[in-house]
Scaffold this active site. Structure first.
Site, PDB file in Angstrom:
ATOM      1  N   LYS A   1       0.857  -1.207   0.000  1.00 42.51           N
ATOM      2  CA  LYS A   1       0.000   0.000   0.000  1.00 42.51           C
ATOM      3  C   LYS A   1       0.879   1.238   0.000  1.00 42.51           C
ATOM      4  O   LYS A   1       0.679   2.159  -0.797  1.00 42.51           O
ATOM      5  CB  LYS A   1      -0.891  -0.002   1.238  1.00 42.51           C
ATOM      6  N   ASN A   2       1.880   1.265   0.864  1.00 43.94           N
ATOM      7  CA  ASN A   2       2.640   2.505   1.052  1.00 43.94           C
ATOM      8  C   ASN A   2       3.678   2.768  -0.027  1.00 43.94           C
ATOM      9  O   ASN A   2       4.263   3.849  -0.054  1.00 43.94           O
ATOM     10  CB  ASN A   2       3.271   2.522   2.454  1.00 43.94           C
TER      11      ASN A   2
ATOM     12  N   CYS B   1      -5.344  12.364  12.399  1.00 50.26           N
ATOM     13  CA  CYS B   1      -6.054  11.086  12.348  1.00 50.26           C
ATOM     14  C   CYS B   1      -5.905  10.466  13.725  1.00 50.26           C
ATOM     15  O   CYS B   1      -5.309  11.047  14.626  1.00 50.26           O
ATOM     16  CB  CYS B   1      -5.482  10.197  11.245  1.00 50.26           C
TER      17      CYS B   1
ATOM     18  N   ARG C   1      -0.224  14.684  12.782  1.00 49.74           N
ATOM     19  CA  ARG C   1       0.326  14.420  11.445  1.00 49.74           C
ATOM     20  C   ARG C   1       0.352  15.663  10.559  1.00 49.74           C
ATOM     21  O   ARG C   1      -0.253  15.747   9.507  1.00 49.74           O
ATOM     22  CB  ARG C   1      -0.435  13.277  10.797  1.00 49.74           C
TER      23      ARG C   1
ATOM     24  N   ASP D   1       4.613   0.885  12.046  1.00 47.05           N
ATOM     25  CA  ASP D   1       3.413   0.231  11.490  1.00 47.05           C
ATOM     26  C   ASP D   1       3.287  -1.221  11.931  1.00 47.05           C
ATOM     27  O   ASP D   1       2.286  -1.859  11.630  1.00 47.05           O
ATOM     28  CB  ASP D   1       3.426   0.280   9.952  1.00 47.05           C
TER      29      ASP D   1
ATOM     30  N   ARG E   1      -8.659  -0.546   4.635  1.00 51.70           N
ATOM     31  CA  ARG E   1      -7.852   0.499   3.979  1.00 51.70           C
ATOM     32  C   ARG E   1      -6.511  -0.075   3.535  1.00 51.70           C
ATOM     33  O   ARG E   1      -5.916   0.399   2.570  1.00 51.70           O
ATOM     34  CB  ARG E   1      -7.574   1.654   4.948  1.00 51.70           C
TER      35      ARG E   1
HETATM   36  C1  EPZ Z   1       4.020   7.163   6.220  1.00 54.57           C
HETATM   37  O1  EPZ Z   1       3.226   8.194   6.808  1.00 54.57           O
HETATM   38  C2  EPZ Z   1       3.134   5.932   6.140  1.00 54.57           C
HETATM   39  N1  EPZ Z   1       1.984   6.209   5.289  1.00 54.57           N
HETATM   40  C3  EPZ Z   1       2.653   5.548   7.543  1.00 54.57           C
HETATM   41  O2  EPZ Z   1       1.900   4.340   7.413  1.00 54.57           O
HETATM   42  C4  EPZ Z   1       3.881   5.277   8.413  1.00 54.57           C
HETATM   43  O3  EPZ Z   1       3.447   4.996   9.729  1.00 54.57           O
HETATM   44  C5  EPZ Z   1       4.796   6.515   8.416  1.00 54.57           C
HETATM   45  O4  EPZ Z   1       5.153   6.853   7.051  1.00 54.57           O
HETATM   46  C6  EPZ Z   1       6.079   6.287   9.205  1.00 54.57           C
HETATM   47  O5  EPZ Z   1       6.778   5.203   8.669  1.00 54.57           O
HETATM   48  C7  EPZ Z   1       2.137   6.111   3.941  1.00 54.57           C
HETATM   49  O6  EPZ Z   1       3.205   5.825   3.436  1.00 54.57           O
HETATM   50  C8  EPZ Z   1       0.912   6.368   3.116  1.00 54.57           C
HETATM   51  P1  EPZ Z   1       6.036  10.669   8.288  1.00 54.57           P
HETATM   52  P2  EPZ Z   1       3.768   9.723   6.810  1.00 54.57           P
HETATM   53  O7  EPZ Z   1       5.879  11.886   7.465  1.00 54.57           O
HETATM   54  O8  EPZ Z   1       4.452  10.003   5.537  1.00 54.57           O
HETATM   55  C9  EPZ Z   1       5.822  13.897  11.753  1.00 54.57           C
HETATM   56  C10 EPZ Z   1       0.102   2.913   7.742  1.00 54.57           C
HETATM   57  O9  EPZ Z   1      -0.283   2.361   8.785  1.00 54.57           O
HETATM   58  N2  EPZ Z   1       5.773  14.856  10.639  1.00 54.57           N
HETATM   59  O10 EPZ Z   1       7.322   9.902   8.222  1.00 54.57           O
HETATM   60  O11 EPZ Z   1       2.663  10.585   7.243  1.00 54.57           O
HETATM   61  C11 EPZ Z   1       4.531  13.111  11.863  1.00 54.57           C
HETATM   62  O12 EPZ Z   1       3.596  13.814  12.643  1.00 54.57           O
HETATM   63  C12 EPZ Z   1       0.505   4.358   7.770  1.00 54.57           C
HETATM   64  O13 EPZ Z   1       0.217   2.329   6.617  1.00 54.57           O
HETATM   65  C13 EPZ Z   1       5.792  16.223  10.919  1.00 54.57           C
HETATM   66  O14 EPZ Z   1       5.858  16.633  12.088  1.00 54.57           O
HETATM   67  O15 EPZ Z   1       4.864   9.633   7.986  1.00 54.57           O
HETATM   68  C14 EPZ Z   1       4.961  11.837  12.524  1.00 54.57           C
HETATM   69  O16 EPZ Z   1       5.021  12.044  13.924  1.00 54.57           O
HETATM   70  C15 EPZ Z   1       0.245   5.008   9.117  1.00 54.57           C
HETATM   71  N3  EPZ Z   1       5.714  17.107   9.906  1.00 54.57           N
HETATM   72  C16 EPZ Z   1       6.362  11.615  11.979  1.00 54.57           C
HETATM   73  O17 EPZ Z   1       6.797  12.887  11.480  1.00 54.57           O
HETATM   74  C17 EPZ Z   1       5.638  16.708   8.592  1.00 54.57           C
HETATM   75  O18 EPZ Z   1       5.585  17.566   7.694  1.00 54.57           O
HETATM   76  C18 EPZ Z   1       6.438  10.595  10.874  1.00 54.57           C
HETATM   77  O19 EPZ Z   1       5.675  11.068   9.789  1.00 54.57           O
HETATM   78  C19 EPZ Z   1       5.614  15.319   8.318  1.00 54.57           C
HETATM   79  C20 EPZ Z   1       5.693  14.415   9.353  1.00 54.57           C
END
Ligand code: EPZ
Length: 422
Positions: free
Chosen positions: A22-23, A115, A120, A305, A397
């Site tokens: 998915k990701n 969410c 996020r 995850d 999802r």
């Molecule tokens: C991706 O989310 C994945 N989703 C998530 O999988 C996964 O948990 C996550 O990466 C971490 O590995 C997809 O790929 C669609 P991040 P993403 O940006 O990109 C903070 C699942 O279960 N952050 O690495 O949103 C954020 O709040 C999903 O399949 C900021 O502060 O993850 C979080 O605490 C859930 N500002 C941390 O970084 C930003 O601009 C990690 O977020 C971006 C992120």
């Protein structure tokens, strides 16, 4: 609305094939915006991938999706907008921002809400795109971005190795003028998959999978033709299912060495994971699990995850497991539901202390988010009597035919219409 009804206690036996990731699929689907045509194979048929496809169609792309093969063709004018309704249902829609800006010089994308697992924010995405010359304003809940003279390559250092931020910036840099250097980039395998799909279409990218990615922009890229990698989190979830329910299975399309941290921890807990061949592993648990500590980290550390699924498996282990969640601020929603099954878990800030119990007893439980719902399936397989999991739309999802795959492994699991209004 539907629910899962699981009669626990059946050890698992047989073979299961992992679906596409998915990701990795989601950013590659949105990378279609950068080109005239994309043919993407091994796309899992999920709520989230169908939402991404609907978003492209809403923008004016022609999309055909059947038997895990997606074809996207640009037919005419593109509406460079991602509206609230679709973004609200899937936060990853924010990944349209980079490609729209790079290809069309403008984008209007709804701010993704928070969410269940955390606020996020997307501040790092916006800061990075501004470094490439985008002028970004937040108005009425929308990100309004323009790059009237096109994007220009730059050096960007992420405060945090954000997966989505790296993906958004990578897709934008591919068509930016000049060179972009991304420092403190996320190293997740899904980013490597996205980069490979773009390089196959002619993009100039180096360093994907390391913390420094270099991109030399081109005026355009050719058609994308790519098969998505297997889903490493689905594979890890099946290891958790065997860890909890016992038995022995063979996993096909196992995603290589992208799950080392997870495999190591399950081996430490007493699960045997043996490589049988390229992309094929056997997973077996016969004795009682041993309590094992984990801390979630960015790749190649233990993935956030897999935290909920690992926790569910540890509920019946001998001894204590200390589980620290360092990526998201609210990713323990599954604890309250696991406690309803009899789990002994105490939360202290971002740490959960799991004390193994001798048995879990089936009950009615509620899914709250994608991986929390997977953890309830893991626990339900091991619990005595029957567990009913409501709101399984969360689970659908991100898992393709999970109930069917588990039934074929001997689990007693059925998807039924919910008698409740949820
Ligand atoms: C991706 O989310 C994945 N989703 C998530 O999988 C996964 O948990 C996550 O990466 C971490 O590995 C997809 O790929 C669609 P991040 P993403 O940006 O990109 C903070 C699942 O279960 N952050 O690495 O949103 C954020 O709040 C999903 O399949 C900021 O502060 O993850 C979080 O605490 C859930 N500002 C941390 O970084 C930003 O601009 C990690 O977020 C971006 C992120």
């Amino acid at each position: 609305m539907h629910k899962f009804v699981i009669k626990g206690g059946q050890p698992l036996k047989g073979r299961v094939r992992i679906s596409g990731s998915k990701n990795a699929s989601l950013p590659i689907i949105f990378a279609s915006i950068l080109t005239e045509r994309a043919v993407i194979e091994n796309v899992p048929d999920l709520r989230d991938t169908r939402t991404a496809i609907s978003l492209l169609m809403d923008m004016g792309f022609d999309a055909r999706f059947s038997k895990n093969k997606l074809e996207v063709v640009r037919t005419g004018n593109v509406k460079t907008e991602a509206d609230y309704e679709l973004v609200r249902t899937m936060r990853a829609s924010v990944l349209t921002l980079g490609p729209l800006l790079a290809r069309f010089g403008k984008a209007r994308v709804s701010l993704p809400g928070g969410c269940a697992i955390g606020a996020r924010p997307v501040d790092l995405h916006l800061k990075a795109l501004s470094r490439l010359g985008a002028e970004i304003k937040i108005e009425h809940g929308y990100i309004n971005a323009v790059a009237p003279d096109g994007l220009k390559g730059a050096e960007v250092v992420f405060d945090f190795p954000t997966v989505g931020g790296t993906e958004n910036l990578l897709m934008a840099a591919v068509l930016a003028k000049g060179k972009t250097v991304i420092r403190n980039a996320a190293k997740e395998p899904e980013i490597v998959d996205l980069a490979r799909s773009l390089k196959k279409a002619g993009a100039c990218i180096e360093g994907e999978g390391t913390d420094t990615i270099e991109v030399v922009g081109t005026d355009s890229i050719g058609e994308i033709e790519y098969a998505v990698m297997p889903d490493r989190i689905e594979a890890g979830t099946f290891i958790a299912c065997v860890a909890a329910a016992g038995g022995e299975i063979v996993i096909e399309e196992f995603p290589g060495d992208t799950l080392e941290a997870v495999v190591d921890k399950f081996r430490e807990a007493g699960v045997s994971v043996e490589k049988l061949g390229d992309g094929v592993v056997s997973v077996k648990r016969d004795g009682r699990l041993r309590g094992t500590d984990i801390t979630t980290e960015v790749y190649p550390g233990f993935p956030t995850d897999m935290q909920a699924q690992f926790m569910a498996a540890m509920c019946l282990a001998e001894g204590v497991s200390v589980i620290r969640e360092t990526i998201f601020e609210n990713r323990f929603q599954h604890v309250l539901e696991l406690q309803r099954l009899g789990a002994d878990i105490k939360i202290d800030g971002n740490t959960a202390v799991v004390r193994g119990v001798d048995r879990l007893i089936g009950a009615k439980v509620m899914a709250t988010d994608l991986r929390a719902s997977a953890s309830l399936v893991v626990a339900g397989l091991a619990a005595e009597n029957t567990t009913e999991i409501y709101r399984i739309y969360h689970l659908e999802r991100g898992y393709e035919n999970l109930d069917r795959k588990l039934s074929e492994l001997g689990a007693e699991i059925k998807k039924e219409k919910s008698e409740k209004p949820y």
